[in-house]
Write an enzyme that holds these catalytic residues in place. Structure first.
Site, PDB file in Angstrom:
ATOM      1  N   ARG A 154       0.206  -8.453  13.954  1.00  0.00           N
ATOM      2  CA  ARG A 154      -0.184  -7.683  12.835  1.00  0.00           C
ATOM      3  C   ARG A 154      -1.286  -8.336  11.592  1.00  0.00           C
ATOM      4  O   ARG A 154      -2.127  -7.602  11.938  1.00  0.00           O
ATOM      5  CB  ARG A 154       0.730  -6.953  11.621  1.00  0.00           C
ATOM      6  CG  ARG A 154       1.396  -5.732  13.065  1.00  0.00           C
ATOM      7  CD  ARG A 154       2.492  -5.276  12.677  1.00  0.00           C
ATOM      8  NE  ARG A 154       2.495  -4.229  11.020  1.00  0.00           N
ATOM      9  CZ  ARG A 154       3.415  -4.289  10.881  1.00  0.00           C
ATOM     10  NH1 ARG A 154       4.925  -4.935  10.346  1.00  0.00           N
ATOM     11  NH2 ARG A 154       3.055  -3.200   9.232  1.00  0.00           N
ATOM     12  N   ARG A 181      12.073  -2.002  10.611  1.00  0.00           N
ATOM     13  CA  ARG A 181      10.860  -1.440  11.989  1.00  0.00           C
ATOM     14  C   ARG A 181      10.688  -2.428  13.302  1.00  0.00           C
ATOM     15  O   ARG A 181      10.680  -3.913  12.278  1.00  0.00           O
ATOM     16  CB  ARG A 181       9.606  -1.154  11.487  1.00  0.00           C
ATOM     17  CG  ARG A 181       9.098   0.329  10.647  1.00  0.00           C
ATOM     18  CD  ARG A 181       8.541   0.537   9.272  1.00  0.00           C
ATOM     19  NE  ARG A 181       6.734  -0.481  10.243  1.00  0.00           N
ATOM     20  CZ  ARG A 181       5.725  -0.035   9.594  1.00  0.00           C
ATOM     21  NH1 ARG A 181       5.770   0.288   8.368  1.00  0.00           N
ATOM     22  NH2 ARG A 181       4.681  -0.532  10.094  1.00  0.00           N
ATOM     23  N   LYS A 203       1.005  -1.084   0.063  1.00  0.00           N
ATOM     24  CA  LYS A 203      -0.295   0.117   0.248  1.00  0.00           C
ATOM     25  C   LYS A 203       0.755   1.160   0.204  1.00  0.00           C
ATOM     26  O   LYS A 203       0.595   1.711  -0.772  1.00  0.00           O
ATOM     27  CB  LYS A 203      -1.281   0.069   1.510  1.00  0.00           C
ATOM     28  CG  LYS A 203      -1.977  -1.157   1.475  1.00  0.00           C
ATOM     29  CD  LYS A 203      -2.953  -0.922   2.735  1.00  0.00           C
ATOM     30  CE  LYS A 203      -2.103  -0.643   3.936  1.00  0.00           C
ATOM     31  NZ  LYS A 203      -1.825  -2.510   4.123  1.00  0.00           N
TER      32      LYS A 203
HETATM   33  P1  AMP Z   1       1.464   0.977   9.043  1.00  0.00           P
HETATM   34  O1  AMP Z   1       2.977   1.682   8.625  1.00  0.00           O
HETATM   35  O2  AMP Z   1       0.581   1.526   8.387  1.00  0.00           O
HETATM   36  O3  AMP Z   1       2.091  -0.502   8.917  1.00  0.00           O
HETATM   37  O4  AMP Z   1       0.928   1.115  10.891  1.00  0.00           O
HETATM   38  C1  AMP Z   1       2.181   0.458  11.620  1.00  0.00           C
HETATM   39  C2  AMP Z   1       1.083   0.747  12.746  1.00  0.00           C
HETATM   40  O5  AMP Z   1       0.807   2.252  13.376  1.00  0.00           O
HETATM   41  C3  AMP Z   1      -0.155  -0.405  12.663  1.00  0.00           C
HETATM   42  O6  AMP Z   1       0.246  -2.186  12.885  1.00  0.00           O
HETATM   43  C4  AMP Z   1      -0.833   0.530  14.191  1.00  0.00           C
HETATM   44  O7  AMP Z   1      -0.320  -0.327  15.220  1.00  0.00           O
HETATM   45  C5  AMP Z   1      -0.590   2.299  13.775  1.00  0.00           C
HETATM   46  N1  AMP Z   1      -1.672   2.218  13.093  1.00  0.00           N
HETATM   47  C6  AMP Z   1      -1.290   2.644  11.525  1.00  0.00           C
HETATM   48  N2  AMP Z   1      -2.976   3.077  11.174  1.00  0.00           N
HETATM   49  C7  AMP Z   1      -3.541   3.274  11.629  1.00  0.00           C
HETATM   50  C8  AMP Z   1      -4.768   2.246  11.851  1.00  0.00           C
HETATM   51  N3  AMP Z   1      -5.687   3.256  10.943  1.00  0.00           N
HETATM   52  N4  AMP Z   1      -5.456   2.913  12.869  1.00  0.00           N
HETATM   53  C9  AMP Z   1      -4.921   2.378  14.237  1.00  0.00           C
HETATM   54  N5  AMP Z   1      -3.752   1.960  14.647  1.00  0.00           N
HETATM   55  C10 AMP Z   1      -2.820   2.285  13.492  1.00  0.00           C
END
Ligand code: AMP
Length: 222
Positions: free
Chosen positions: A173, A162, A15
């Site tokens: 996740r 990360r 994404k």
């Molecule tokens: P990502 O970078 O999209 O993989 O997001 C990393 C982490 O940030 C996720 O595993 C959640 O802990 C948090 N996070 C990101 N976007 C959201 C969201 N829309 N709602 C809740 N937690 C989020």
């Protein structure tokens, strides 16, 4: 009418990579809720420190914090022509709140590309992923290595793994995605917005298909 696009898919589907490419082609910003949380953590804001308690164990940040953060972000001037959201909404409550925010502002969701990738591929991608400190550009140790080891091709900042890309957290996740985010597929399908994309292909093939779907021949929004 400002048009927003929501990129949906499990962690590791691509994404972020795709949203960055397609947003640049469309001349609109890419908004990643995860990147905003990580930026806040780097700057040690109260929100960043709180969000990290959830992020580091692979849980979702509570809806109220996430929704108000995105509400603030999309009210900025650079979203005057819309934006691509990646990683938001991630729960039905967020999707409903987002619909409300867009309606209040006379905006709408134009399309929701759902990037589909099998679970074994997700695990392989996330465990080899390298992320840049400055702007969240992503690489893969094997499939998409940076030109110079440990350095981002785009901004020269350091690449790191990360904490939530470590194997235990990756599994958590993916489970959280299945339980809390998967229902959004039906939510957007019912509204006629979902477009399924095969994400188990090269970055270039996926971005070409996404660009074709989101832009017509003249480069206008479809
Ligand atoms: P990502 O970078 O999209 O993989 O997001 C990393 C982490 O940030 C996720 O595993 C959640 O802990 C948090 N996070 C990101 N976007 C959201 C969201 N829309 N709602 C809740 N937690 C989020």
């Amino acid at each position: 009418m400002r048009d927003f696009y929501v990129f949906l898919g499990p962690p590791g589907a691509g994404k972020g990579t795709q949203a960055k490419i397609v947003a640049a082609r469309m001349g609109i910003p890419q908004i990643s809720s995860g990147d905003i949380f990580r930026e806040n953590l780097t700057n040690q804001t109260e929100m960043g420190i709180l969000a990290n308690k959830y992020i580091k164990v692979g849980e979702l940040v509570p809806d109220d914090i996430t929704i108000s953060m995105v509400r603030g972000r999309i009210s900025k001037a650079d979203c005057a022509r819309g934006a691509i959201l990646d990683g938001f909404p991630r729960t039905p409550a967020q999707a409903e709140a987002f619909d409300g925010i867009l309606k209040e502002n006379g905006c709408r969701i134009n399309k929701v590309p759902f990037i589909k990738v099998p679970e074994n591929v997700l695990i392989e991608r996330l465990s080899g992923r390298l992320t840049c400190r400055a702007e969240g550009h992503v690489f893969h140790k094997v499939n998409n290595p940076p030109r110079e080891a440990g350095i981002c091709d785009y901004d020269g900042s350091a690449l790191y793994q990360r904490e939530d890309d470590k194997p235990e957290t990756v599994a958590r996740r993916i489970r959280v995605y299945e339980q809390q985010t998967r229902p959004l597929i039906e939510y957007y399908m019912e509204r006629g917005l979902l477009v399924e994309i095969d994400g188990d292909r090269s970055i270039d093939l996926v971005s070409a298909e996404l660009t074709k779907i989101l832009l017509d021949d003249e480069g206008n929004d479809v």
